[in-house]
Design a protein around this motif. Structure first.
Motif, short mmCIF file in Angstrom:
data_model
loop_
_atom_site.label_atom_id
_atom_site.label_comp_id
_atom_site.label_asym_id
_atom_site.label_seq_id
_atom_site.Cartn_x
_atom_site.Cartn_y
_atom_site.Cartn_z
N GLY A 55 -14.81 -1.49 -43.28
CA GLY A 55 -13.71 -2.36 -42.71
C GLY A 55 -14.50 -3.57 -42.17
O GLY A 55 -15.46 -3.46 -41.89
N PRO A 56 -13.85 -4.36 -41.19
CA PRO A 56 -12.33 -4.35 -41.55
C PRO A 56 -11.79 -4.77 -42.93
O PRO A 56 -12.28 -5.69 -43.54
CB PRO A 56 -11.73 -5.69 -40.44
N LYS A 57 -10.87 -4.15 -43.07
CA LYS A 57 -10.13 -4.43 -44.69
C LYS A 57 -8.91 -5.51 -44.33
O LYS A 57 -8.11 -5.64 -43.44
CB LYS A 57 -9.55 -3.09 -45.19
N ARG A 105 -24.14 -12.53 -41.86
CA ARG A 105 -23.18 -12.81 -42.15
C ARG A 105 -21.84 -12.21 -41.93
O ARG A 105 -20.76 -12.71 -41.84
CB ARG A 105 -22.95 -13.10 -43.90
N SER A 106 -22.25 -10.85 -41.18
CA SER A 106 -20.97 -9.99 -40.75
C SER A 106 -20.79 -10.63 -39.45
O SER A 106 -19.79 -10.09 -39.02
CB SER A 106 -21.82 -8.77 -40.81
N LEU A 107 -21.45 -11.40 -38.71
CA LEU A 107 -21.14 -11.99 -37.55
C LEU A 107 -19.76 -12.81 -37.65
O LEU A 107 -19.08 -12.87 -36.69
CB LEU A 107 -22.06 -12.60 -36.76
N VAL A 108 -19.45 -13.39 -38.97
CA VAL A 108 -18.41 -14.37 -38.79
C VAL A 108 -17.18 -13.62 -38.61
O VAL A 108 -16.25 -13.87 -37.86
CB VAL A 108 -18.37 -14.94 -39.90
N ILE A 111 -12.11 -12.76 -44.92
CA ILE A 111 -13.10 -13.32 -44.71
C ILE A 111 -14.45 -12.42 -44.88
O ILE A 111 -15.44 -12.74 -45.78
CB ILE A 111 -13.43 -14.12 -43.35
N ALA A 112 -14.45 -11.26 -44.32
CA ALA A 112 -15.44 -10.25 -44.58
C ALA A 112 -15.62 -9.82 -46.03
O ALA A 112 -16.47 -9.82 -46.63
CB ALA A 112 -15.09 -9.07 -43.92
N ARG A 113 -14.39 -9.66 -46.80
CA ARG A 113 -14.34 -9.35 -48.14
C ARG A 113 -14.78 -10.73 -49.01
O ARG A 113 -15.69 -10.38 -49.98
CB ARG A 113 -13.09 -9.07 -48.64
N LEU A 114 -14.67 -11.68 -48.59
CA LEU A 114 -15.04 -12.90 -49.45
C LEU A 114 -16.57 -13.23 -49.06
O LEU A 114 -17.38 -13.50 -50.00
CB LEU A 114 -14.60 -14.11 -48.82
N LEU A 115 -17.08 -12.89 -47.90
CA LEU A 115 -18.68 -12.93 -47.48
C LEU A 115 -19.34 -11.57 -47.94
O LEU A 115 -20.50 -11.58 -47.88
CB LEU A 115 -18.80 -13.18 -46.10
#
Length: 314
Positions: A21-23, A42-45, A89-93
């Protein structure tokens, strides 16, 4: 795959510790993490957005202490908007991480559980400290229990609501929005009746029970409009933003009423889905044929009647 990736682009995670996650929603299919790599850049965003949502939710308490109730509500709304963004945003990146999953759950518990409970206690429930504090505790605890239930059921395949495209119970951000309904009405009308603790307290407990209930509630998946309605949805979204800018409090009340109506609609729709599932199961069971024992041919109708007569007459 390059060495700095901490996920597999094609492989999805099997149930268990690899779920991430986060989902963006409870229905999202996530990628597999490679443990030990740490957080990628990228996970920092998305994690920064989650942290910002946490800060916004907690800042609502500061505004409540200062008696700036409208700012407290706006801080909570900003927290809800940011919470809806981080997972997507996590899923897009493709930047999902186990760290993000844990941070998201903790942030939701603080922003939409503890913060609304404290704000509403300071706004109204402090007039009856014992009852008011119990109501605030009930809300905060139920919000935490809902998030814990969601995390615990990630590995569970048998989830009737999820399989039918719905959620179970009211999500934490919507629960916070529901909890503030008396404050919306008070800010819109300036009527002290909406600030009465004997109204706010039971309402807060009711919202808490909705969050931990087993009721089917609408999800983004269940609310996908048909192609013919997509332009109407765009117009409605624009009008909603305009309403929030012009008549903020009445628009928030209207959003709460619409969501309540969607819950009722979801209950009827889920009941219809369950009835159809039972009918399909019964039809499948009836269509199954019983095969005769090996080496024995099926009896004709007259042979069956003759055999039954012989069994009755020894």
């Amino acid at each position: 795959m390059s060495a700095d990736h901490d996920y597999d682009e094609e492989e999805t995670a099997t149930p268990g510790p690899a779920w991430l996650g986060p989902k963006a929603s409870e229905h999202e299919v996530v990628t597999r993490s490679r443990a030990g790599k740490g957080l990628s850049m990228r996970s920092l965003v998305p994690n920064a957005i989650t942290a910002a949502a946490l800060c916004s939710g907690l800042t609502s308490i500061l505004f409540a202490i200062a008696g700036q109730w409208d700012k407290a509500v706006f801080a909570m709304i900003i927290a809800g908007v940011l919470d809806g963004m981080d997972g997507r945003i996590a899923r897009l990146l493709k930047a999902q991480s186990r760290f993000g999953a844990e941070l998201d759950s903790l942030a939701d518990s603080a922003s939409f559980g503890m913060a609304p409970a404290l704000v509403l206690y300071l706004w109204s429930l402090a007039e009856v400290p014992r009852f008011g504090w119990l109501a605030a505790l009930a809300y905060a605890i139920c919000c935490a229990l809902r998030l814990a239930r969601f995390n615990a059921q990630i590995d569970v395949d048998d989830q009737p609501h999820k399989l039918a495209g719905f959620l179970t119970g009211v999500p934490a951000p919507m629960g916070a929005g529901f909890a503030f309904m008396p404050m919306y009405l008070w800010l819109a009308t300036d009527e002290d009746v909406f600030r009465e603790p004997w109204l706010v307290g039971p309402w807060l407990v009711f919202v808490a029970l909705l969050m931990v209930s087993n009721l089917a509630t609408p999800s983004w998946k269940s609310l996908r409009p048909s192609p013919s309605l997509k332009l109407f949805v765009l117009v409605l979204a624009g009008l909603t933003v305009g309403g929030l800018l012009i008549e903020t409090w009445w628009t928030l009340v209207l959003i709460g009423v619409v969501y309540s109506a969607l819950i009722v609609w979801t209950l009827f729709r889920y009941a219809k889905v369950r009835r159809q599932q039972r009918v399909d199961k019964a039809a499948a069971d009836k269509s199954e044929t019983v095969t005769p024992p090996e080496g024995r041919k099926p009896l004709a109708v007259d042979e069956v009647e003759q055999q039954l007569a012989q069994d009755r007459d020894p």
